[in-house]
Design a protein around this motif. Sequence first.
Motif, PDB file in Angstrom:
ATOM      1  N   GLU A 182       0.811  -1.220   0.000  1.00  0.00           N
ATOM      2  CA  GLU A 182       0.000   0.000   0.000  1.00  0.00           C
ATOM      3  C   GLU A 182       0.852   1.282   0.000  1.00  0.00           C
ATOM      4  N   GLU A 183       2.164   1.131   0.136  1.00  0.00           N
ATOM      5  CA  GLU A 183       3.083   2.266   0.044  1.00  0.00           C
ATOM      6  C   GLU A 183       3.726   2.360  -1.341  1.00  0.00           C
ATOM      7  N   GLN A 184       3.144   1.680  -2.317  1.00  0.00           N
ATOM      8  CA  GLN A 184       3.739   1.563  -3.642  1.00  0.00           C
ATOM      9  C   GLN A 184       4.056   2.911  -4.301  1.00  0.00           C
ATOM     10  N   HIS A 185       3.287   3.945  -4.031  1.00  0.00           N
ATOM     11  CA  HIS A 185       3.527   5.245  -4.671  1.00  0.00           C
ATOM     12  C   HIS A 185       4.805   5.919  -4.165  1.00  0.00           C
ATOM     13  N   GLU A 186       5.341   5.446  -3.036  1.00  0.00           N
ATOM     14  CA  GLU A 186       6.623   5.964  -2.555  1.00  0.00           C
ATOM     15  C   GLU A 186       7.763   5.600  -3.499  1.00  0.00           C
ATOM     16  N   LEU A 187       7.565   4.572  -4.322  1.00  0.00           N
ATOM     17  CA  LEU A 187       8.603   4.170  -5.271  1.00  0.00           C
ATOM     18  C   LEU A 187       8.991   5.310  -6.205  1.00  0.00           C
ATOM     19  N   LEU A 188       8.024   6.132  -6.576  1.00  0.00           N
ATOM     20  CA  LEU A 188       8.297   7.217  -7.521  1.00  0.00           C
ATOM     21  C   LEU A 188       9.385   8.160  -7.009  1.00  0.00           C
ATOM     22  N   ALA A 189       9.439   8.369  -5.700  1.00  0.00           N
ATOM     23  CA  ALA A 189      10.467   9.233  -5.116  1.00  0.00           C
ATOM     24  C   ALA A 189      11.865   8.639  -5.274  1.00  0.00           C
ATOM     25  N   TYR A 190      11.946   7.335  -5.489  1.00  0.00           N
ATOM     26  CA  TYR A 190      13.222   6.650  -5.695  1.00  0.00           C
ATOM     27  C   TYR A 190      13.531   6.441  -7.173  1.00  0.00           C
ATOM     28  N   GLY A 191      12.692   6.990  -8.047  1.00  0.00           N
ATOM     29  CA  GLY A 191      12.905   6.820  -9.481  1.00  0.00           C
ATOM     30  C   GLY A 191      12.482   5.449  -9.976  1.00  0.00           C
ATOM     31  N   LEU A 192      11.580   4.801  -9.249  1.00  0.00           N
ATOM     32  CA  LEU A 192      11.118   3.452  -9.585  1.00  0.00           C
ATOM     33  C   LEU A 192       9.628   3.466  -9.874  1.00  0.00           C
ATOM     34  N   GLY A 193       9.169   2.498 -10.661  1.00  0.00           N
ATOM     35  CA  GLY A 193       7.752   2.364 -10.944  1.00  0.00           C
ATOM     36  C   GLY A 193       7.382   0.920 -11.191  1.00  0.00           C
ATOM     37  N   ILE A 194       6.074   0.686 -11.366  1.00  0.00           N
ATOM     38  CA  ILE A 194       5.563  -0.672 -11.601  1.00  0.00           C
ATOM     39  C   ILE A 194       4.475  -0.629 -12.663  1.00  0.00           C
ATOM     40  N   THR A 195       4.526  -1.596 -13.559  1.00  0.00           N
ATOM     41  CA  THR A 195       3.483  -1.846 -14.545  1.00  0.00           C
ATOM     42  C   THR A 195       3.372  -3.357 -14.709  1.00  0.00           C
ATOM     43  N   ASN A 196       2.589  -3.808 -15.675  1.00  0.00           N
ATOM     44  CA  ASN A 196       2.437  -5.242 -15.959  1.00  0.00           C
ATOM     45  C   ASN A 196       2.443  -5.495 -17.454  1.00  0.00           C
ATOM     46  N   VAL A 197       2.830  -6.712 -17.842  1.00  0.00           N
ATOM     47  CA  VAL A 197       2.748  -7.092 -19.253  1.00  0.00           C
ATOM     48  C   VAL A 197       1.276  -7.171 -19.657  1.00  0.00           C
ATOM     49  N   VAL A 198       0.476  -7.861 -18.863  1.00  0.00           N
ATOM     50  CA  VAL A 198      -0.963  -7.992 -19.105  1.00  0.00           C
ATOM     51  C   VAL A 198      -1.681  -7.306 -17.958  1.00  0.00           C
ATOM     52  N   ALA A 199      -2.663  -6.496 -18.277  1.00  0.00           N
ATOM     53  CA  ALA A 199      -3.332  -5.679 -17.252  1.00  0.00           C
ATOM     54  C   ALA A 199      -4.348  -6.446 -16.411  1.00  0.00           C
ATOM     55  N   ARG A 200      -4.975  -7.482 -16.966  1.00  0.00           N
ATOM     56  CA  ARG A 200      -6.083  -8.131 -16.252  1.00  0.00           C
ATOM     57  C   ARG A 200      -5.599  -9.088 -15.169  1.00  0.00           C
ATOM     58  N   ALA A 201      -6.322  -9.093 -14.068  1.00  0.00           N
ATOM     59  CA  ALA A 201      -5.982  -9.938 -12.924  1.00  0.00           C
ATOM     60  C   ALA A 201      -6.467 -11.367 -13.111  1.00  0.00           C
ATOM     61  N   THR A 202      -5.636 -12.304 -12.678  1.00  0.00           N
ATOM     62  CA  THR A 202      -5.996 -13.719 -12.661  1.00  0.00           C
ATOM     63  C   THR A 202      -5.487 -14.323 -11.356  1.00  0.00           C
ATOM     64  N   ALA A 203      -5.981 -15.510 -11.038  1.00  0.00           N
ATOM     65  CA  ALA A 203      -5.504 -16.204  -9.846  1.00  0.00           C
ATOM     66  C   ALA A 203      -4.052 -16.655 -10.030  1.00  0.00           C
ATOM     67  N   ARG A 204      -3.689 -17.044 -11.252  1.00  0.00           N
ATOM     68  CA  ARG A 204      -2.339 -17.501 -11.562  1.00  0.00           C
ATOM     69  C   ARG A 204      -1.948 -16.994 -12.940  1.00  0.00           C
ATOM     70  N   ALA A 205      -0.676 -16.716 -13.118  1.00  0.00           N
ATOM     71  CA  ALA A 205      -0.191 -16.213 -14.405  1.00  0.00           C
ATOM     72  C   ALA A 205      -0.385 -17.221 -15.528  1.00  0.00           C
ATOM     73  N   ASP A 206      -0.414 -18.516 -15.198  1.00  0.00           N
ATOM     74  CA  ASP A 206      -0.569 -19.512 -16.257  1.00  0.00           C
ATOM     75  C   ASP A 206      -1.987 -19.531 -16.846  1.00  0.00           C
ATOM     76  N   GLU A 207      -2.879 -18.683 -16.331  1.00  0.00           N
ATOM     77  CA  GLU A 207      -4.210 -18.527 -16.924  1.00  0.00           C
ATOM     78  C   GLU A 207      -4.176 -17.613 -18.153  1.00  0.00           C
TER      79      GLU A 207
END
Length: 191
Positions: free
Chosen positions: A70-95
């Motif tokens: 829940e502190e993920q937005h603090e990453l921006l202050a360190y020059g870091l960020g997060i994204t995903n290859v696929v946007a949709r959520a699944t229980a497992r990546a193999d889906e």
Amino acid sequence: MTRRPTPEELQAARDRTVPDVAAGGLSVLFCGINPSLMSAATGCHFARPGNRFWPVLHLSGFTPRRLLPEEQHELLAYGLGITNVVARATARADELSDYELRTGGVALRAKVERLRPRWLAVVGVTAYRTAFGDRRARIGRQEGTIGDTRVWVLPNPSGLNAHWTAEAMAEEFRRLRVAAGGCAPPPRPFP
């Protein structure tokens, strides 16, 4: 710490998306495969309790302390960020289908060209191979770039990836941190 979602809330999170934590000109844009149901239910990347992303990020020296999802937005202050290859959520990546991964790879390239981070760090070599059509890719720095952005493939921090210990994973993250020029300075206190 956020409340843990109920099983019903987790199932309702299927196919949701989690907004990127990103900005132009980052040092490193970390890229997950896709959000877990826990991430989609909470709105926080790498939120599943067994996921080792946050501890490994700290162990490798990218952050001065272990951040909570829940502190993920603090990453921006360190020059870091997060994204995903696929946007949709699944229980497992193999889906995810190979088509989804390839389509996600095209969208990710466009995002990287727009945001222009110094490094793109994809967590998960198998997903990287499919998304970028590079069957011989290995963990570490990749030969190709996306525009001026260099690419590094990291081990998948999922708790399901038992082939990597947190310590071994942190060493690989540390190699990227050194290549990226070290950890960004901590945020400045407000005057």
